[in-house]
Design a protein around this motif. Structure first.
Motif, PDB file in Angstrom:
ATOM      1  N   GLU A  47     101.435 -32.760 -26.869  1.00 23.50           N
ATOM      2  CA  GLU A  47     102.602 -32.007 -26.401  1.00 23.50           C
ATOM      3  C   GLU A  47     102.718 -31.964 -24.875  1.00 23.50           C
ATOM      4  OE1 GLU A  47     104.664 -27.620 -26.726  1.00 23.50           O
ATOM      5  OE2 GLU A  47     103.568 -28.398 -28.452  1.00 23.50           O
ATOM      6  N   PRO A  48     101.665 -31.588 -24.135  1.00 24.48           N
ATOM      7  CA  PRO A  48     101.822 -31.579 -22.669  1.00 24.48           C
ATOM      8  C   PRO A  48     102.087 -32.965 -22.093  1.00 24.48           C
ATOM      9  CG  PRO A  48      99.546 -31.130 -23.290  1.00 24.48           C
ATOM     10  CD  PRO A  48     100.346 -31.056 -24.542  1.00 24.48           C
ATOM     11  N   GLY A  75     110.415 -32.721 -29.527  1.00 25.91           N
ATOM     12  CA  GLY A  75     111.010 -31.729 -30.422  1.00 25.91           C
ATOM     13  C   GLY A  75     110.384 -31.747 -31.804  1.00 25.91           C
ATOM     14  N   ARG A  76     110.179 -32.921 -32.351  1.00 29.44           N
ATOM     15  CA  ARG A  76     109.571 -33.011 -33.678  1.00 29.44           C
ATOM     16  C   ARG A  76     108.148 -32.469 -33.673  1.00 29.44           C
ATOM     17  NH1 ARG A  76     109.388 -37.930 -37.113  1.00 29.44           N
ATOM     18  NH2 ARG A  76     109.261 -36.348 -38.730  1.00 29.44           N
ATOM     19  N   ALA A  84     110.039 -24.314 -34.293  1.00 31.64           N
ATOM     20  CA  ALA A  84     111.318 -24.986 -34.527  1.00 31.64           C
ATOM     21  C   ALA A  84     112.440 -24.397 -33.690  1.00 31.64           C
ATOM     22  CB  ALA A  84     111.671 -24.924 -36.005  1.00 31.64           C
ATOM     23  N   ALA A  85     112.458 -23.071 -33.545  1.00 31.42           N
ATOM     24  CA  ALA A  85     113.529 -22.432 -32.773  1.00 31.42           C
ATOM     25  C   ALA A  85     113.514 -22.898 -31.319  1.00 31.42           C
ATOM     26  CB  ALA A  85     113.388 -20.910 -32.847  1.00 31.42           C
ATOM     27  N   GLN A  86     112.327 -23.092 -30.755  1.00 34.46           N
ATOM     28  CA  GLN A  86     112.211 -23.588 -29.388  1.00 34.46           C
ATOM     29  C   GLN A  86     112.598 -25.058 -29.293  1.00 34.46           C
ATOM     30  OE1 GLN A  86     108.009 -21.620 -28.988  1.00 34.46           O
ATOM     31  NE2 GLN A  86     108.639 -22.261 -26.953  1.00 34.46           N
ATOM     32  N   ALA A  87     112.355 -25.790 -30.369  1.00 32.57           N
ATOM     33  CA  ALA A  87     112.624 -27.225 -30.367  1.00 32.57           C
ATOM     34  C   ALA A  87     114.117 -27.538 -30.474  1.00 32.57           C
ATOM     35  CB  ALA A  87     111.884 -27.888 -31.518  1.00 32.57           C
ATOM     36  N   ARG A  88     114.875 -26.642 -31.065  1.00 32.81           N
ATOM     37  CA  ARG A  88     116.280 -26.958 -31.347  1.00 32.81           C
ATOM     38  C   ARG A  88     117.110 -27.310 -30.116  1.00 32.81           C
ATOM     39  NH1 ARG A  88     119.135 -22.773 -35.135  1.00 32.81           N
ATOM     40  NH2 ARG A  88     120.889 -23.874 -34.201  1.00 32.81           N
ATOM     41  N   PRO A  89     117.058 -26.543 -29.016  1.00 27.91           N
ATOM     42  CA  PRO A  89     117.868 -26.931 -27.849  1.00 27.91           C
ATOM     43  C   PRO A  89     117.500 -28.311 -27.325  1.00 27.91           C
ATOM     44  CG  PRO A  89     117.057 -24.682 -27.621  1.00 27.91           C
ATOM     45  CD  PRO A  89     116.351 -25.277 -28.795  1.00 27.91           C
ATOM     46  N   LEU A  90     116.216 -28.642 -27.360  1.00 28.02           N
ATOM     47  CA  LEU A  90     115.748 -29.941 -26.900  1.00 28.02           C
ATOM     48  C   LEU A  90     116.309 -31.051 -27.789  1.00 28.02           C
ATOM     49  CD1 LEU A  90     113.655 -30.758 -24.638  1.00 28.02           C
ATOM     50  CD2 LEU A  90     111.995 -30.981 -26.487  1.00 28.02           C
ATOM     51  N   LEU A 114     118.825 -36.099 -38.107  1.00 25.50           N
ATOM     52  CA  LEU A 114     117.888 -35.626 -39.134  1.00 25.50           C
ATOM     53  C   LEU A 114     116.877 -34.655 -38.543  1.00 25.50           C
ATOM     54  CD1 LEU A 114     116.953 -35.766 -42.048  1.00 25.50           C
ATOM     55  CD2 LEU A 114     115.619 -37.808 -41.466  1.00 25.50           C
ATOM     56  N   SER A 115     116.423 -34.929 -37.325  1.00 26.13           N
ATOM     57  CA  SER A 115     115.458 -34.034 -36.675  1.00 26.13           C
ATOM     58  C   SER A 115     116.081 -32.673 -36.371  1.00 26.13           C
ATOM     59  CB  SER A 115     114.929 -34.668 -35.391  1.00 26.13           C
ATOM     60  OG  SER A 115     114.144 -35.805 -35.673  1.00 26.13           O
ATOM     61  N   VAL A 116     117.353 -32.663 -35.966  1.00 28.07           N
ATOM     62  CA  VAL A 116     118.058 -31.392 -35.728  1.00 28.07           C
ATOM     63  C   VAL A 116     118.142 -30.604 -37.028  1.00 28.07           C
ATOM     64  CG1 VAL A 116     120.283 -30.354 -35.142  1.00 28.07           C
ATOM     65  CG2 VAL A 116     119.368 -32.204 -33.731  1.00 28.07           C
ATOM     66  N   ALA A 117     118.490 -31.293 -38.113  1.00 28.09           N
ATOM     67  CA  ALA A 117     118.572 -30.628 -39.412  1.00 28.09           C
ATOM     68  C   ALA A 117     117.219 -30.079 -39.836  1.00 28.09           C
ATOM     69  CB  ALA A 117     119.100 -31.603 -40.465  1.00 28.09           C
TER      70      ALA A 117
END
Length: 212
Positions: A47-48, A75-76, A84-90, A114-117
């Motif tokens: 991640e970093p 994001g994935r 997931a909530a943090q990943a959504r804007p990205l 698909l990743s957004v979903a």
């Protein structure tokens, strides 16, 4: 992978010693390190590295399809780590970039749809079902329902059914996805581990028994 990882780490150290850690070559090395760490299952390290790669690519080159791809990977990873909530804007920004630079029907755009979903499902968003259906329909139209992306979408559908306590629907989605992934051979093999994870969740909920 371990050998490649060690070689890349040495290369990054050399670039840093030369004062070129903010260069395009260093960006490529860091991006590859992040991908390898993720493939090895070391998400805490991956991640970093992805964050650094995203920041550096944005700094060096601005908006691009390559930036969308990096943000999708980051994001994935965040979704898998339970954020997931943090990943959504990205991911949503990545989708905008993919549509702009690769077109609304490109493989990258469909993958990020698909990743957004998936992020919406994981964060129990009210629009998760509609978002997933839109992604599945787009994949089926551009490719077909036997494509690896569609099978991955059915895995997300299984998660949606599990969250909504619909074991019969989850069972059908798991079985259909597994059948397609097995038929795809090497293309489907990397995604079979998710089938086992879904089955464990279904068993833990007592769903496999109630679905019979």
């Amino acid at each position: 992978l371990q050998d490649a990882d060690r070689t890349l780490e040495e290369a990054v150290q050399i670039m840093t010693a030369l004062g070129k850690e903010q260069s395009g070559n260093a960006l490529t090395m860091i991006s590859n390190q992040a991908v390898i760490a993720a493939m090895l299952g070391d998400h805490a390290r991956a991640e970093p590295l992805f964050v650094k790669a995203v920041q550096l690519r944005r700094q060096l080159y601005g908006r691009s399809a390559a930036l969308a791809a990096l943000q999708q990977n980051l994001g994935r990873l965040m979704v898998r780590s339970g954020r997931a909530a943090q990943a959504r804007p990205l991911l949503e920004e990545a989708l905008v970039l993919a549509r702009e630079f690769t077109g609304p029907k490109s493989p990258m755009t469909l993958t990020i749809m698909l990743s957004v979903a998936e992020a919406k499902v994981a964060s129990s968003d009210a629009g998760a079902s509609a978002s997933l259906r839109e992604a599945l329909d787009a994949i089926a139209t551009q490719f077909d329902d036997k494509h690896v992306l569609y099978a991955r979408g059915e895995q997300v559908l299984a998660r949606l059914h599990l969250l909504n306590e619909r074991p019969a629907g989850a069972t059908r989605a798991i079985q259909t996805a597994e059948r397609k992934l097995l038929a795809l051979g090497k293309a489907g093999a990397p995604h079979l581990a998710e089938i086992q994870n879904l089955r464990k969740q279904l068993d833990a909920s007592g769903g496999s028994r109630s679905a019979l």
